[in-house]
Design a protein around this motif. Structure first.
Motif, PDB file in Angstrom:
ATOM      1  N   SER A   1      12.641   0.781 -11.245  1.00 55.77           N
ATOM      2  CA  SER A   1      13.463  -0.179 -10.525  1.00 55.77           C
ATOM      3  C   SER A   1      12.966  -0.381  -9.099  1.00 55.77           C
ATOM      4  O   SER A   1      13.038  -1.484  -8.553  1.00 55.77           O
ATOM      5  CB  SER A   1      14.933   0.278 -10.515  1.00 55.77           C
ATOM      6  N   ALA A   2      12.438   0.678  -8.482  1.00 54.61           N
ATOM      7  CA  ALA A   2      11.877   0.540  -7.137  1.00 54.61           C
ATOM      8  C   ALA A   2      10.584  -0.271  -7.164  1.00 54.61           C
ATOM      9  O   ALA A   2      10.312  -1.066  -6.263  1.00 54.61           O
ATOM     10  CB  ALA A   2      11.613   1.921  -6.539  1.00 54.61           C
ATOM     11  N   ILE A   3       9.779  -0.093  -8.228  1.00 51.12           N
ATOM     12  CA  ILE A   3       8.535  -0.844  -8.353  1.00 51.12           C
ATOM     13  C   ILE A   3       8.817  -2.336  -8.469  1.00 51.12           C
ATOM     14  O   ILE A   3       8.097  -3.168  -7.915  1.00 51.12           O
ATOM     15  CB  ILE A   3       7.739  -0.344  -9.582  1.00 51.12           C
TER      16      ILE A   3
ATOM     17  N   VAL B   1       0.835  -1.209   0.000  1.00 52.44           N
ATOM     18  CA  VAL B   1       0.000   0.000   0.000  1.00 52.44           C
ATOM     19  C   VAL B   1       0.866   1.254   0.000  1.00 52.44           C
ATOM     20  O   VAL B   1       0.596   2.224  -0.731  1.00 52.44           O
ATOM     21  CB  VAL B   1      -0.949   0.004   1.219  1.00 52.44           C
ATOM     22  N   ILE B   2       1.935   1.227   0.806  1.00 53.46           N
ATOM     23  CA  ILE B   2       2.855   2.365   0.834  1.00 53.46           C
ATOM     24  C   ILE B   2       3.526   2.526  -0.532  1.00 53.46           C
ATOM     25  O   ILE B   2       3.746   3.643  -1.006  1.00 53.46           O
ATOM     26  CB  ILE B   2       3.905   2.173   1.944  1.00 53.46           C
ATOM     27  N   GLY B   3       3.825   1.383  -1.161  1.00 50.96           N
ATOM     28  CA  GLY B   3       4.412   1.430  -2.495  1.00 50.96           C
ATOM     29  C   GLY B   3       3.485   2.097  -3.495  1.00 50.96           C
ATOM     30  O   GLY B   3       3.916   2.880  -4.348  1.00 50.96           O
ATOM     31  N   VAL B   4       2.193   1.792  -3.404  1.00 52.79           N
ATOM     32  CA  VAL B   4       1.207   2.431  -4.285  1.00 52.79           C
ATOM     33  C   VAL B   4       1.191   3.937  -4.049  1.00 52.79           C
ATOM     34  O   VAL B   4       1.195   4.737  -4.990  1.00 52.79           O
ATOM     35  CB  VAL B   4      -0.203   1.842  -4.046  1.00 52.79           C
ATOM     36  N   MET B   5       1.197   4.337  -2.769  1.00 49.85           N
ATOM     37  CA  MET B   5       1.153   5.756  -2.419  1.00 49.85           C
ATOM     38  C   MET B   5       2.396   6.499  -2.901  1.00 49.85           C
ATOM     39  O   MET B   5       2.316   7.572  -3.504  1.00 49.85           O
ATOM     40  CB  MET B   5       1.011   5.920  -0.902  1.00 49.85           C
ATOM     41  N   ILE B   6       3.556   5.918  -2.623  1.00 52.61           N
ATOM     42  CA  ILE B   6       4.810   6.615  -2.894  1.00 52.61           C
ATOM     43  C   ILE B   6       5.228   6.498  -4.352  1.00 52.61           C
ATOM     44  O   ILE B   6       5.716   7.456  -4.945  1.00 52.61           O
ATOM     45  CB  ILE B   6       5.927   6.077  -1.970  1.00 52.61           C
TER      46      ILE B   6
ATOM     47  N   LEU C   1       3.408   4.700  -7.390  1.00 46.79           N
ATOM     48  CA  LEU C   1       2.470   4.869  -8.498  1.00 46.79           C
ATOM     49  C   LEU C   1       1.834   6.250  -8.524  1.00 46.79           C
ATOM     50  O   LEU C   1       1.718   6.879  -9.578  1.00 46.79           O
ATOM     51  CB  LEU C   1       1.388   3.786  -8.429  1.00 46.79           C
ATOM     52  N   ILE C   2       1.400   6.750  -7.350  1.00 45.39           N
ATOM     53  CA  ILE C   2       0.757   8.063  -7.318  1.00 45.39           C
ATOM     54  C   ILE C   2       1.742   9.164  -7.715  1.00 45.39           C
ATOM     55  O   ILE C   2       1.414  10.054  -8.517  1.00 45.39           O
ATOM     56  CB  ILE C   2       0.164   8.350  -5.923  1.00 45.39           C
ATOM     57  N   LEU C   3       2.962   9.095  -7.188  1.00 44.04           N
ATOM     58  CA  LEU C   3       3.954  10.122  -7.514  1.00 44.04           C
ATOM     59  C   LEU C   3       4.384  10.040  -8.978  1.00 44.04           C
ATOM     60  O   LEU C   3       4.590  11.068  -9.628  1.00 44.04           O
ATOM     61  CB  LEU C   3       5.171   9.990  -6.594  1.00 44.04           C
ATOM     62  N   VAL C   4       4.517   8.823  -9.491  1.00 40.65           N
ATOM     63  CA  VAL C   4       4.839   8.670 -10.913  1.00 40.65           C
ATOM     64  C   VAL C   4       3.737   9.280 -11.767  1.00 40.65           C
ATOM     65  O   VAL C   4       4.001   9.961 -12.763  1.00 40.65           O
ATOM     66  CB  VAL C   4       5.027   7.182 -11.272  1.00 40.65           C
ATOM     67  N   SER C   5       2.490   9.059 -11.376  1.00 42.03           N
ATOM     68  CA  SER C   5       1.352   9.617 -12.119  1.00 42.03           C
ATOM     69  C   SER C   5       1.403  11.144 -12.128  1.00 42.03           C
ATOM     70  O   SER C   5       1.156  11.779 -13.155  1.00 42.03           O
ATOM     71  CB  SER C   5       0.031   9.136 -11.510  1.00 42.03           C
ATOM     72  N   LEU C   6       1.729  11.732 -10.964  1.00 43.85           N
ATOM     73  CA  LEU C   6       1.826  13.197 -10.883  1.00 43.85           C
ATOM     74  C   LEU C   6       2.931  13.729 -11.790  1.00 43.85           C
ATOM     75  O   LEU C   6       2.773  14.760 -12.456  1.00 43.85           O
ATOM     76  CB  LEU C   6       2.079  13.624  -9.438  1.00 43.85           C
ATOM     77  N   ILE C   7       4.057  13.027 -11.829  1.00 47.86           N
ATOM     78  CA  ILE C   7       5.160  13.439 -12.697  1.00 47.86           C
ATOM     79  C   ILE C   7       4.748  13.356 -14.158  1.00 47.86           C
ATOM     80  O   ILE C   7       4.997  14.272 -14.950  1.00 47.86           O
ATOM     81  CB  ILE C   7       6.413  12.565 -12.435  1.00 47.86           C
TER      82      ILE C   7
ATOM     83  N   ILE D   1      11.903   8.255 -14.261  1.00 46.31           N
ATOM     84  CA  ILE D   1      10.996   7.127 -14.357  1.00 46.31           C
ATOM     85  C   ILE D   1      11.762   5.821 -14.156  1.00 46.31           C
ATOM     86  O   ILE D   1      11.235   4.841 -13.628  1.00 46.31           O
ATOM     87  CB  ILE D   1      10.271   7.114 -15.718  1.00 46.31           C
ATOM     88  N   LEU D   2      13.034   5.802 -14.586  1.00 38.60           N
ATOM     89  CA  LEU D   2      13.854   4.610 -14.383  1.00 38.60           C
ATOM     90  C   LEU D   2      14.052   4.340 -12.896  1.00 38.60           C
ATOM     91  O   LEU D   2      14.083   3.197 -12.449  1.00 38.60           O
ATOM     92  CB  LEU D   2      15.217   4.785 -15.067  1.00 38.60           C
ATOM     93  N   PHE D   3      14.190   5.414 -12.119  1.00 44.91           N
ATOM     94  CA  PHE D   3      14.319   5.284 -10.666  1.00 44.91           C
ATOM     95  C   PHE D   3      13.072   4.608 -10.098  1.00 44.91           C
ATOM     96  O   PHE D   3      13.149   3.654  -9.329  1.00 44.91           O
ATOM     97  CB  PHE D   3      14.507   6.665 -10.048  1.00 44.91           C
ATOM     98  N   TYR D   4      11.907   5.100 -10.499  1.00 38.16           N
ATOM     99  CA  TYR D   4      10.660   4.543 -10.003  1.00 38.16           C
ATOM    100  C   TYR D   4      10.453   3.121 -10.499  1.00 38.16           C
ATOM    101  O   TYR D   4       9.983   2.258  -9.767  1.00 38.16           O
ATOM    102  CB  TYR D   4       9.483   5.416 -10.456  1.00 38.16           C
TER     103      TYR D   4
END
Length: 313
Positions: free
Chosen positions: A251-253, A199-204, A206-212, A246-249
């Motif tokens: 790899s974290a995903i 859930v924290i992963g979704v918040m940090i 996916l949501i932040l990637v979407s905003l970017i 996006i590459l940062f996100y």
């Protein structure tokens, strides 16, 4: 460490990326080179922002917070270098501290990247109102919010990871302490902790990637409508280079949101966002190569080495 299955683990053994001595030597040289480049580039950028008044703008204020990148790498690479030199790769329960700091600096970096994309959006899509929107008060609030959210999310994530009992095996198949690797060693059901981390992963993530993506989508639409070819090229160059985040996100995903991914895949993803991304950020994402920074670097060099530069020209 000598222990039975009923003994509470008090220290962890990091297995690293390879047990082959020759491979470890190569990894030591690689990691040391990456860390030195990361330190030098980040310190150079922060020093230039500090000494050049032309860089005292909202954009470079956020870039100054790239200190999070430097701390992110420093929390991991020096210990990895030590473990590559010695056979005993034990880390005491300060593994908890490393996990907490890793999450704080990582989550803060994620939030700052979103703030920087918003700053870029306002600068390109609403340039006339940029000074009234991005005031110093707003900039400080955005930066403080990024650090605060990073700390809060990290405390929650770390709590869900370390509240579990760890007995029996203490060997972590990673080169640093990370939540997914620790959960494997837990001696009880981990579903609740895994769901919390997801859930924290979704918040940090996916949501932040979407905003970017939304920010840069609006920027691209605005850039396409520009009449000036020079302006379009400059905006596209800036935005194109920053899409590397996006590459940062991604790899974290791979690590935090795909529990069925292979261990080798997770190791490579972790190495990318823990080492490679902080090294590249000052060059690409943080515009170490842009005109303003080059000008500041030239002024500093001229002030400190005037004779040599004169002879060079």
């Amino acid at each position: 460490m000598k222990q039975t299955n009923q003994t509470q683990v008090t220290e962890f053994l990091l297995l690293g990326l390879s047990a082959d001595p020759y491979t470890q030597q190569l990894l030591f040289i690689l990691f040391l080179g990456i860390y030195l480049i990361t330190v030098l580039r980040n310190l150079l950028l922060m020093s230039l922002v500090q000494v050049d008044s032309l860089l005292h703008t909202p954009m470079y204020f956020f870039l100054y917070n790239s200190l999070a990148d430097l701390c992110f790498s420093t929390n991991i690479i020096p210990q990895a270098l030590v473990h590559l030199l010695y056979r005993k790769k034990v880390i005491p329960f300060t593994c908890a501290a490393q996990l907490l700091l890793f999450l704080i600096f990582g989550c803060t970096t994620c939030a700052l990247l979103v703030v920087m994309s918003y700053d870029q959006y306002v600068a390109i899509c609403n340039p006339l109102h940029y000074p009234s929107i991005m005031t110093w008060k707003v900039c400080v609030q955005l930066a403080a919010g990024s650090w605060t959210s990073g700390i809060l999310v990290s405390v929650v994530d770390t709590t869900f990871t370390l509240r579990l009992p760890y007995r029996g095996s203490n060997s972590i198949a990673y080169f640093f302490c990370e939540a997914p690797a620790l959960l494997i060693l837990a001696s009880t059901a981990t579903r609740t902790s895994e769901m919390a981390i997801f859930v924290i992963g979704v918040m940090i993530l996916l949501i932040l990637v979407s905003l970017i993506l939304v920010s840069y989508g609006c920027i691209i639409v605005t850039v396409v409508r520009m009449k000036s070819a020079t302006g379009r090229l400059k905006a596209f160059t800036t935005c194109g280079s920053r899409i590397v985040v996006i590459l940062f996100y991604r790899s974290a995903i791979v690590t935090y949101m795909t529990p069925k991914s292979s261990k080798e895949q997770e190791k490579l993803a972790s190495m990318f966002y823990a080492m490679v991304t902080p090294m590249l950020n000052p060059l690409i994402t943080y515009s170490l190569r842009n005109k303003d920074v080059k000008g500041a670097l030239r002024k500093v060099a001229t002030r400190n080495f005037p004779c040599r530069l004169k002879n060079f020209h």
